[in-house]
Design an enzyme around this catalytic site. Structure first.
Site, PDB file in Angstrom:
ATOM      1  N   ARG A  80      16.391  38.196  -4.586  1.00  0.00           N
ATOM      2  CA  ARG A  80      16.951  37.814  -6.053  1.00  0.00           C
ATOM      3  C   ARG A  80      18.023  38.863  -6.507  1.00  0.00           C
ATOM      4  O   ARG A  80      19.098  38.585  -7.059  1.00  0.00           O
ATOM      5  CB  ARG A  80      15.773  37.676  -7.132  1.00  0.00           C
ATOM      6  CG  ARG A  80      16.384  37.053  -8.555  1.00  0.00           C
ATOM      7  CD  ARG A  80      15.035  36.669  -9.277  1.00  0.00           C
ATOM      8  NE  ARG A  80      15.229  36.419 -10.457  1.00  0.00           N
ATOM      9  CZ  ARG A  80      15.837  35.229 -11.215  1.00  0.00           C
ATOM     10  NH1 ARG A  80      16.100  34.366 -10.330  1.00  0.00           N
ATOM     11  NH2 ARG A  80      15.872  35.321 -12.459  1.00  0.00           N
ATOM     12  N   TYR A 122      22.643  43.752 -13.793  1.00  0.00           N
ATOM     13  CA  TYR A 122      23.253  43.656 -12.547  1.00  0.00           C
ATOM     14  C   TYR A 122      24.627  44.144 -12.405  1.00  0.00           C
ATOM     15  O   TYR A 122      25.361  44.397 -11.354  1.00  0.00           O
ATOM     16  CB  TYR A 122      23.269  42.174 -11.965  1.00  0.00           C
ATOM     17  CG  TYR A 122      21.736  41.519 -11.639  1.00  0.00           C
ATOM     18  CD1 TYR A 122      21.092  42.185 -10.488  1.00  0.00           C
ATOM     19  CD2 TYR A 122      21.047  41.083 -12.835  1.00  0.00           C
ATOM     20  CE1 TYR A 122      19.704  41.786 -10.267  1.00  0.00           C
ATOM     21  CE2 TYR A 122      19.570  40.603 -12.412  1.00  0.00           C
ATOM     22  CZ  TYR A 122      19.102  40.919 -11.526  1.00  0.00           C
ATOM     23  OH  TYR A 122      17.814  40.694 -11.209  1.00  0.00           O
ATOM     24  N   HIS A 134      11.546  39.641  -4.730  1.00  0.00           N
ATOM     25  CA  HIS A 134      12.382  40.133  -6.111  1.00  0.00           C
ATOM     26  C   HIS A 134      13.802  40.957  -5.469  1.00  0.00           C
ATOM     27  O   HIS A 134      14.759  40.522  -6.165  1.00  0.00           O
ATOM     28  CB  HIS A 134      11.578  40.623  -6.960  1.00  0.00           C
ATOM     29  CG  HIS A 134      12.032  39.855  -8.530  1.00  0.00           C
ATOM     30  ND1 HIS A 134      11.769  38.691  -8.771  1.00  0.00           N
ATOM     31  CD2 HIS A 134      12.580  40.675  -9.559  1.00  0.00           C
ATOM     32  CE1 HIS A 134      12.314  38.651  -9.886  1.00  0.00           C
ATOM     33  NE2 HIS A 134      12.689  39.708 -10.369  1.00  0.00           N
ATOM     34  N   LYS A 158      10.884  30.018 -15.975  1.00  0.00           N
ATOM     35  CA  LYS A 158       9.816  30.774 -16.884  1.00  0.00           C
ATOM     36  C   LYS A 158       9.601  29.570 -18.069  1.00  0.00           C
ATOM     37  O   LYS A 158      10.811  29.122 -18.342  1.00  0.00           O
ATOM     38  CB  LYS A 158      10.277  31.939 -17.471  1.00  0.00           C
ATOM     39  CG  LYS A 158       9.949  33.119 -16.264  1.00  0.00           C
ATOM     40  CD  LYS A 158      10.259  34.495 -16.795  1.00  0.00           C
ATOM     41  CE  LYS A 158       9.725  35.714 -15.886  1.00  0.00           C
ATOM     42  NZ  LYS A 158      10.146  37.068 -16.475  1.00  0.00           N
ATOM     43  N   ARG A 176      12.932  33.241  -8.149  1.00  0.00           N
ATOM     44  CA  ARG A 176      11.825  34.153  -8.337  1.00  0.00           C
ATOM     45  C   ARG A 176      10.928  33.538  -7.112  1.00  0.00           C
ATOM     46  O   ARG A 176      10.781  32.466  -6.666  1.00  0.00           O
ATOM     47  CB  ARG A 176      11.360  34.177  -9.749  1.00  0.00           C
ATOM     48  CG  ARG A 176      12.102  34.383 -10.808  1.00  0.00           C
ATOM     49  CD  ARG A 176      11.501  34.076 -12.084  1.00  0.00           C
ATOM     50  NE  ARG A 176      12.350  34.599 -13.258  1.00  0.00           N
ATOM     51  CZ  ARG A 176      13.053  33.712 -13.606  1.00  0.00           C
ATOM     52  NH1 ARG A 176      13.131  32.392 -13.453  1.00  0.00           N
ATOM     53  NH2 ARG A 176      13.675  34.247 -14.998  1.00  0.00           N
ATOM     54  N   HIS A 221      18.242  33.172 -16.442  1.00  0.00           N
ATOM     55  CA  HIS A 221      17.956  34.099 -17.658  1.00  0.00           C
ATOM     56  C   HIS A 221      17.989  33.264 -19.180  1.00  0.00           C
ATOM     57  O   HIS A 221      19.183  32.853 -19.324  1.00  0.00           O
ATOM     58  CB  HIS A 221      18.733  35.339 -17.237  1.00  0.00           C
ATOM     59  CG  HIS A 221      18.367  36.083 -16.287  1.00  0.00           C
ATOM     60  ND1 HIS A 221      19.357  37.025 -15.713  1.00  0.00           N
ATOM     61  CD2 HIS A 221      17.176  36.368 -15.725  1.00  0.00           C
ATOM     62  CE1 HIS A 221      18.621  37.754 -14.572  1.00  0.00           C
ATOM     63  NE2 HIS A 221      17.201  37.080 -14.716  1.00  0.00           N
TER      64      HIS A 221
END
Length: 318
Positions: free
Chosen positions: A262, A294, A259, A189, A165, A285
């Site tokens: 990514r 994806y 992004h 995150k 990210r 994730h």
């Protein structure tokens, strides 16, 4: 939004909601931008409640009808369904927290569904476009060999080569990169740390940039890997401009942003046969369902794979 304005928003919330925002910041470790988004959603809901003589100061008085009325108001304002879904998610998290703290007994969010919306799949560059973006072209700033060109190409290669990210990339410190081992330590995150591999091209670009980083005249105690023109840490907005400029110089027909690199990283790995769980780990994730977006690969690519691999497809061509 700055961390100062996020704190200001939180302070103007009624105490139960302000306590929830503080919990997200201190206990969950959410970023200032995420905290600001939660606070903004709660302020908007509080403004709606005030128009109905209600308030989050007394959360037990908030009913399902209040939530549905808020949703109807958002509809009238033509709020995007994605934004509406996010606001409802904020409210669900708030009342879940309040129930855990035994500050409410009921759940006004029960039975309130997110508005239906069309599935949106991540936009990605194709392989040729991605390679073009990270390649210096004659006559462009990326080919000039300046300190900025060196930094910009290192940043682009890292975003595409490791799938970071943009916030993760600009948040890197010097000691997060291990060039001999070919790895990067990433703080994702929720302050979750992961280790991602570096591509050979990325290692070469980063090695060259590391030799020239001093040309940005950083302060002795500056730990940031990527620096701006004044020697401080590069920010997300500056990084976005860098990728946009590289895309223009590559002659790409579409607007490119960090992004998108990514997305391209994930899509190209899956197209090449990588398994979903591995890509999930590389992207950081928390849920596999996030990575599954994806798997909606380009139909023409799937048809090509089918034509090459399926025995019945091969027979038809004979």
């Amino acid at each position: 939004m700055s961390s100062t304005s996020a704190r200001d928003d939180a302070l103007s919330l009624p105490e139960p909601a302000a306590a929830f925002v503080a919990y997200l910041a201190v206990q969950k470790g959410y970023s200032p931008a995420t905290i600001a988004a939660y606070a903004k959603d709660l302020l908007q809901f509080e403004a709606y409640l005030a128009s109905r003589q209600c308030s989050l100061a007394a959360p037990e008085a908030v009913t399902r009808e209040h939530v549905r009325g808020f949703l109807a108001e958002l509809h009238r304002r033509r709020t995007a369904k994605t934004s509406m879904g996010r606001k409802l998610s904020t409210l669900r998290s708030l009342f879940r927290y309040l129930r855990q703290k035994k500050r409410v007994t009921g759940d006004p969010m029960a039975g309130v569904a997110n508005p239906n919306r069309k599935k949106r799949y991540p936009k990605a560059l194709n392989v040729d476009q991605a390679i073009a973006l990270v390649t210096p072209h004659p006559g462009t700033h990326a080919a000039e060999g300046t300190r900025e060109a060196c930094r910009d190409l290192a940043l682009a290669e890292l975003l595409y080569g490791s799938g970071l990210r943009v916030s993760e990339a600009v948040g890197l410190d010097l000691d997060d990169i291990d060039l001999p081992q070919g790895i990067v330590r990433v703080c994702g995150k929720g302050s979750k740390e992961r280790i991602d591999p570096l591509s050979d091209a990325s290692r070469d670009r980063l090695r060259e940039y590391a030799r020239r980083r001093g040309e940005f005249s950083p302060k002795p105690d500056e730990k940031a890997l990527f620096l701006g023109s004044r020697g401080g840490r590069l920010n997300r907005r500056q990084a976005a401009r860098i990728i946009e400029e590289l895309a223009k110089e590559a002659g790409l027909p579409q607007h490119a942003h960090p992004h998108m690199l990514r997305h391209s990283f994930a899509t190209h790995l899956l197209e090449s046969g990588a398994d979903l769980r591995s890509v999930q780990e590389l992207l950081g994730h928390a849920r596999l369902t996030t990575t599954q977006r994806y798997t909606h690969l380009d139909l023409s690519h799937l048809m090509q794979v089918y034509d090459k691999a399926h025995p019945r497809a091969v027979e038809k061509k004979k």
